[in-house]
Design an enzyme around this catalytic site. Structure first.
Site, mmCIF file in Angstrom:
data_model
loop_
_atom_site.group_PDB
_atom_site.id
_atom_site.type_symbol
_atom_site.label_atom_id
_atom_site.label_comp_id
_atom_site.label_asym_id
_atom_site.label_seq_id
_atom_site.Cartn_x
_atom_site.Cartn_y
_atom_site.Cartn_z
ATOM 1 N N HIS A 155 37.471 37.471 42.893
ATOM 2 C CA HIS A 155 36.630 37.544 44.081
ATOM 3 C C HIS A 155 36.264 36.125 44.505
ATOM 4 C CE1 HIS A 155 36.165 41.859 43.741
ATOM 5 N NE2 HIS A 155 36.013 41.683 42.448
ATOM 6 N N ALA A 156 35.817 35.964 45.713
ATOM 7 C CA ALA A 156 35.295 34.702 46.247
ATOM 8 C C ALA A 156 36.254 33.537 46.046
ATOM 9 C CB ALA A 156 33.917 34.424 45.655
#
Length: 92
Positions: free
Chosen positions: A16-17
């Site tokens: 993620h991110a």
């Protein structure tokens, strides 16, 4: 040439991110078609941030990578580096 590899996710936030952003950017930097997914599931196009983050693969889980093209091995080497580097050590 098609190359496959299974990698264990190291960043605490999973895929993620920042790790996902670096992952997708790396895919787009190489001359290869890359798919990714859970080892026992369907694969998605790795050039899509939405597709990659929708996999929901977390820290300590495995991801299967499949690349096809002239730079298949090189892109998998770079993706493995990104996925096995703790997020605080990952260069944006």
């Amino acid at each position: 040439m098609t190359v496959e590899r299974t990698v264990t996710i190291v960043p605490e936030a999973g895929l993620h991110a920042r790790p996902a952003s670096a992952f997708v950017q790396a895919v787009n930097d190489y001359d290869a078609e890359v798919s990714a997914g859970r080892p026992d599931g369907d694969l998605v196009q790795a050039a899509s941030m939405i597709a990659i983050t929708s996999l929901g693969i977390g820290h300590g889980e495995d991801i299967k990578l499949v690349a096809d093209g002239p730079e298949a091995a090189a892109v998998l080497d770079e993706l493995e580096r990104i996925l096995t580097t703790p997020e605080d050590e990952l260069e944006a």
